[in-house]
Design an enzyme around this catalytic site. Structure first.
Site, short mmCIF file in Angstrom:
data_model
loop_
_atom_site.label_atom_id
_atom_site.label_comp_id
_atom_site.label_asym_id
_atom_site.label_seq_id
_atom_site.Cartn_x
_atom_site.Cartn_y
_atom_site.Cartn_z
N ASN A 129 1.13 -1.43 -0.03
CA ASN A 129 0.10 0.10 -0.31
C ASN A 129 0.50 1.27 0.10
O ASN A 129 0.86 2.54 -0.70
CB ASN A 129 -1.24 0.03 1.27
N GLU A 225 4.61 -4.82 12.71
CA GLU A 225 3.63 -3.89 12.05
C GLU A 225 2.39 -4.26 11.27
O GLU A 225 2.36 -4.69 9.89
CB GLU A 225 4.24 -2.44 11.16
N CYS A 259 -3.60 0.90 6.82
CA CYS A 259 -2.97 0.04 8.07
C CYS A 259 -4.42 1.15 8.76
O CYS A 259 -4.75 0.84 9.80
CB CYS A 259 -1.40 0.36 8.28
N GLU A 433 7.73 1.82 14.94
CA GLU A 433 8.52 1.92 14.89
C GLU A 433 8.70 3.55 14.90
O GLU A 433 7.66 4.50 15.52
CB GLU A 433 8.51 1.59 12.75
P1 NAD Z 1 0.56 -9.10 3.59
O1 NAD Z 1 0.74 -10.46 4.98
O2 NAD Z 1 0.22 -10.71 2.39
O3 NAD Z 1 2.04 -9.47 2.84
C1 NAD Z 1 2.92 -8.87 3.32
C2 NAD Z 1 4.54 -8.71 3.17
O4 NAD Z 1 4.86 -9.47 3.43
C3 NAD Z 1 4.45 -8.81 1.37
O5 NAD Z 1 6.01 -8.53 1.03
C4 NAD Z 1 4.57 -10.56 1.68
O6 NAD Z 1 5.56 -10.64 0.25
C5 NAD Z 1 5.43 -10.57 2.46
N1 NAD Z 1 5.02 -13.00 3.25
C6 NAD Z 1 3.95 -13.00 2.56
N2 NAD Z 1 3.63 -13.79 3.89
C7 NAD Z 1 4.49 -14.24 4.31
C8 NAD Z 1 5.47 -15.48 5.23
N3 NAD Z 1 5.06 -16.00 5.54
N4 NAD Z 1 6.67 -14.99 5.61
C9 NAD Z 1 7.34 -13.83 5.35
N5 NAD Z 1 6.88 -12.96 4.54
C10 NAD Z 1 5.38 -12.78 4.08
O7 NAD Z 1 0.21 -8.25 3.82
P2 NAD Z 1 -0.29 -7.07 2.20
O8 NAD Z 1 -1.77 -7.63 1.35
O9 NAD Z 1 0.70 -6.81 1.35
O10 NAD Z 1 -0.48 -5.99 2.60
C11 NAD Z 1 -1.80 -5.53 3.99
C12 NAD Z 1 -2.09 -5.47 4.80
O11 NAD Z 1 -0.79 -4.86 6.12
C13 NAD Z 1 -2.86 -5.08 6.38
O12 NAD Z 1 -3.58 -5.47 7.11
C14 NAD Z 1 -2.68 -3.72 6.82
O13 NAD Z 1 -3.32 -3.22 7.32
C15 NAD Z 1 -1.31 -3.88 6.63
N6 NAD Z 1 0.01 -2.55 7.02
C16 NAD Z 1 0.10 -2.40 8.67
C17 NAD Z 1 0.79 -1.03 8.19
C18 NAD Z 1 1.35 -0.92 9.86
O14 NAD Z 1 1.86 0.00 10.00
N7 NAD Z 1 0.73 -1.27 11.34
C19 NAD Z 1 1.30 -0.70 7.27
C20 NAD Z 1 0.44 -1.05 5.94
C21 NAD Z 1 0.08 -1.44 5.83
#
Ligand code: NAD
Length: 452
Positions: A129, A225, A259, A433
């Site tokens: 995002n 996060e 998020c 962070e």
């Molecule tokens: P996701 O968990 O599908 O993927 C995030 C990253 O993790 C990607 O690079 C993915 O390839 C990797 N990944 C997936 N499975 C993994 C595993 N088992 N081990 C290691 N890496 C793995 O999330 P997304 O769809 O890319 O992002 C959306 C989510 O992120 C939403 O829930 C959003 O709220 C959250 N988010 C949180 C913050 C925060 O700062 N709290 C900021 C932005 C997004």
């Protein structure tokens, strides 16, 4: 190396490819980062000037990077430019941040100090995002702390991050910042790899739990996060004409894919009708289109699984008795566009209210007493952020302090800064962070006791 397609979400078709790193290539990146760590961790002043040089290289290519980011992510160009500027700001802030040793005690028996020592190599994993901002929130404090970084962007948005690393390499020594691209399996290899001492992960709660389990056998340090389901509470003295557009903007920015976007709104009964009508009107007039078009106010959803998720949650809410006052459907055009949606007549127990939609669909619910609104806002496993809106900021601040979340805002929502600690309560995350806590999260603490 094999490669994979990168899709322009405003068109729904591939426009470029990215390398699919295999295990050997990931291993080579960690090995280079470890080799770079030895000298990088030793010279604080050299680090600070290299970070400034890297920031300057990125700044010089703001337009190119922003266009690439918009094409792979979907956001309006002005927002992409803001995101590139944030990378520069984060690097400059952390380059300039003073990180002093603390003298805990100094008396006739001993001098006791607390030092922060670099940890080693960091494995950083980011979501799609805000690919560049999330990368910077990990990279800048980690580099300042003296660590080196291997970062994996999301497979949906790897290009602007990889280009940023190329630009930063004009200022940073080789191996200090490595980018590896590929699918979720690359993330799993990183968390299981023996070299990194710390994993900094931004993504979904489900993947975050897998990461926590993956780092446990090696006791790697971890910052998570994760997702949010932020509530906004509009008190009865909140002026709808002034505040409703601001609440709306904090729910729909980046197509709701933040998020810390507002994902549920609780509105005091006396102003409820006026607020939902203001939201619906704004939703109906929002200009959707490709982010590269300067007229566009909201771009597409980034990827098909996310579009499907938003569609499912909205359909479930409507089937359960909810009313779509605006939107409610996928748009009949190329790309992954969903009409900005305002849903009334729903409550807790509906998936759109209880789960993270991460898209342009907002449930709006009335409340009678402020205590009830706070209780409903807190009745969740999430705990990222929240906000309270009122003509009386002091009263609103007291209510905001009752929210069980990592950041609570009054009459605003979404603002983050490099100096502002950010992290979630409960399932929204572990650790912080930004600011000095951000540097600490990439440092080992050493208590140094010198006897006299
Ligand atoms: P996701 O968990 O599908 O993927 C995030 C990253 O993790 C990607 O690079 C993915 O390839 C990797 N990944 C997936 N499975 C993994 C595993 N088992 N081990 C290691 N890496 C793995 O999330 P997304 O769809 O890319 O992002 C959306 C989510 O992120 C939403 O829930 C959003 O709220 C959250 N988010 C949180 C913050 C925060 O700062 N709290 C900021 C932005 C997004």
């Amino acid at each position: 190396m094999k490669s994979f397609d990168i899709i322009d979400p405003s068109a729904g078709c591939a426009f470029a490819q990215a390398p699919a790193f295999d295990r050997d290539a990931v291993d080579a990146s960690f090995t280079r980062a470890l080799a770079a760590f030895r000298s990088w961790s030793r010279d604080e002043e050299a680090r600070r000037s290299a970070m400034l040089a890297a920031a300057g290289s990125v700044e010089a290519e703001t337009e190119e990077l922003a266009a690439l980011l918009t094409t792979e992510q979907g956001k309006p160009l002005a927002e992409a430019e803001g995101e590139v500027r944030a990378v520069v700001a984060w690097m400059r802030y952390f380059a300039g941040l003073e990180v002093e040793d603390e003298v805990i005690r100094e008396d006739e028996s001993a001098v006791v100090r607390r030092l922060r020592r670099p940890m080693g190599v960091v494995a950083a994993i980011a979501s799609w995002n805000y690919p560049l901002l999330i990368a910077a929130m990990k990279l800048a404090p980690a580099l300042r702390a003296g660590d080196t970084v291997v970062l994996k962007p999301s497979p949906y948005t790897p290009l602007a991050t990889a280009r940023t690393a190329e630009l930063m390499a004009r200022g940073l020594p080789p191996g200090v910042f490595e980018v590896v691209t590929g699918g979720d399996e690359v993330g799993a290899w990183m968390t299981a790899h023996p070299i990194p001492r710390k994993v900094s992960f931004t993504g979904s709660i489900g993947a975050g739990k897998l990461v926590a389990a993956a780092v446990a056998p090696d006791l790697k340090r971890v910052t998570l996060e994760l997702g949010g389901n932020d509530a906004a509470i509009m008190l009865e003295d909140a002026e709808p004409a002034v505040l409703a557009p601001q609440v709306f903007a904090a729910a729909f920015r980046n197509c709701g894919q933040i998020c810390s976007a507002i994902k549920r709104v609780y509105v005091a009964e006396p102003i409820y009708e006026e607020v939902v009508e203001a939201f619906a009107e704004r939703a109906r007039e929002l200009r959707l289109g490709p982010g590269l078009d300067r007229e566009t106010e909201m771009g597409p959803i980034n990827n098909p699984p996310q579009l499907t998720r938003v569609k499912e949650l909205v359909e479930d809410a409507l089937a359960g008795g909810g009313t779509a006052l605006a939107g409610g459907t996928v748009l009949d055009r190329p790309g992954y566009f969903f009409a900005p949606t305002i849903v009334a007549d729903v409550a807790e127990g509906t998936r759109l209210v209880d789960e993270e939609q991460f898209g342009p669909a907002l449930p709006v619910m009335p409340f009678k007493r402020v205590e009830e609104a706070v209780e409903r806002a807190n009745s969740t496993r999430f705990g990222l952020c929240g906000s309270v809106w009122s003509a009386d900021p002091d009263r609103a601040a007291l209510v905001a302090q009752e929210l069980d979340c990592g950041t609570a805002w009054v009459n605003t929502h979404l603002g983050v800064g490099p100096d502002q600690p950010f992290g979630g309560h409960r399932w929204s995350g572990i650790g912080l962070e930004n600011g000095l806590p951000g540097v600490e999260s990439f440092s080992d603490s050493q208590t140094l006791v010198v006897a006299r």
